[in-house]
Design an enzyme around this catalytic site. Structure first.
Site, short mmCIF file in Angstrom:
data_model
loop_
_atom_site.label_atom_id
_atom_site.label_comp_id
_atom_site.label_asym_id
_atom_site.label_seq_id
_atom_site.Cartn_x
_atom_site.Cartn_y
_atom_site.Cartn_z
N ALA A 89 0.86 -1.19 0.00
CA ALA A 89 0.00 0.00 0.00
C ALA A 89 0.89 1.23 0.00
O ALA A 89 2.06 1.17 0.41
CB ALA A 89 -0.92 0.01 1.21
N GLY A 103 0.23 3.21 -6.49
CA GLY A 103 1.51 3.85 -6.80
C GLY A 103 2.16 3.23 -8.02
O GLY A 103 2.88 3.89 -8.77
N GLU A 110 -5.47 -5.07 -8.73
CA GLU A 110 -5.24 -5.34 -7.29
C GLU A 110 -6.58 -5.36 -6.55
O GLU A 110 -6.78 -6.19 -5.65
CB GLU A 110 -4.33 -4.26 -6.70
CG GLU A 110 -2.89 -4.38 -7.19
CD GLU A 110 -2.00 -3.23 -6.72
OE1 GLU A 110 -0.80 -3.47 -6.56
OE2 GLU A 110 -2.49 -2.10 -6.53
C1 5RP Z 1 0.86 -0.76 -6.89
C2 5RP Z 1 0.58 -0.61 -5.44
C3 5RP Z 1 1.71 -0.94 -4.52
O1 5RP Z 1 1.29 -1.97 -3.68
C4 5RP Z 1 2.05 0.29 -3.74
O2 5RP Z 1 2.46 1.30 -4.66
C5 5RP Z 1 3.17 0.03 -2.73
O3 5RP Z 1 4.37 -0.25 -3.42
P1 5RP Z 1 5.75 -0.33 -2.64
O4 5RP Z 1 5.67 -1.53 -1.76
O5 5RP Z 1 6.79 -0.46 -3.74
O6 5RP Z 1 5.92 0.96 -1.87
O7 5RP Z 1 -0.48 -0.24 -5.00
O8 5RP Z 1 -0.22 -0.30 -7.66
#
Ligand code: 5RP
Length: 232
Positions: A89, A103, A110
């Site tokens: 997340a 992100g 997801e």
């Molecule tokens: C992708 C996501 C990822 O889970 C989120 O961005 C977290 O990524 P990270 O563990 O690299 O910080 O939602 O769409």
């Protein structure tokens, strides 16, 4: 947008702790991002030692990593039910499990996987936890809807920014061929209400607010893992 920084050892502890809950015979949702990648690698090692599971990847990147680790896969389109999904997340409220994802622009698949799962484990390092969600919310939109959705976001007192690619001219294009608007609303006091508003906008494929889906949060720390059960 991606969260900058975060501690990779803490991410690894969180991912590995969540992966330890995977049992023989399970169908497992494989999340996207650097923290979920640690869980995928750990599941891959367990498969190598004889664990019998099938993975449901949430993105091109998750599928690639899972294949590298020889995890047998089923496409999400062929999956009715998932036993456990493990995902990262960008920000999460430990008290409720409400979180912002996307992100990596993978939040549409997801969310399909998270909603189909009996249990959703979210894996994070401490930099992701907050009392109130206040990061920008990624919204995947049909390309034709980018202007109307941005206007609707402005009417909700938000500000939409088209996500630009880092290693390509022009915008990020998702695995589904769509665009992403990163939308800042300031502190989000009622994520469920905002989630409902955003989902109702024509041309929105999916937004990155995950509300009422999280069952367990694994927060990797400098020395161990905090495991938080959510009552939902
Ligand atoms: C992708 C996501 C990822 O889970 C989120 O961005 C977290 O990524 P990270 O563990 O690299 O910080 O939602 O769409």
């Amino acid at each position: 947008m991606k969260t900058e920084g975060g501690n990779d050892d803490a991410k690894r502890r969180a991912g590995e702790a969540a992966a330890a809950a995977v049992e023989d015979g399970m169908i497992v949702g494989l999340g996207t991002g650097s923290t979920a990648a640690h869980a995928i690698r750990a599941i891959g090692r367990a498969v190598d030692s004889g664990l019998d599971v099938r993975g449901v990847p949430t993105s091109f990147a998750a599928r690639e990593l899972a294949r590298e680790h020889a995890i047998p896969l089923v496409p999400v389109a062929d999956t009715e039910q998932i036993d456990l999904a493990i995902d990262g997340a960008d920000q999460i409220v430990p008290a409720t499990g409400a979180c912002i994802k996307g992100g990596g622009a993978a939040h549409a698949r997801e969310k399909i996987v998270a909603a189909a799962a009996d249990r959703l484990s979210i894996v994070v390092d401490p930099s992701k936890t907050a009392d109130v969600l206040d990061r920008s919310v990624p919204i995947e939109v049909l390309p034709a809807a980018r202007t109307t959705v941005a206007a609707a976001v402005a009417a909700l007192d938000g500000e939409a920014t088209l996500r630009r690619a880092a290693h390509k001219d022009g915008p990020v294009v998702t695995d589904n061929g769509n665009l992403v608007l990163d939308c800042s609303f300031g502190p989000i006091d009622d994520p469920a209400a905002l989630a409902t508003e955003l989902a109702s906008l024509p041309g929105v494929l999916e937004h990155g607010l995950f509300v009422g889906l999280t069952d367990v949060i694994y927060v990797g720390t400098a020395t161990g893992v905090d495991r938080i059960e959510i009552d939902r």
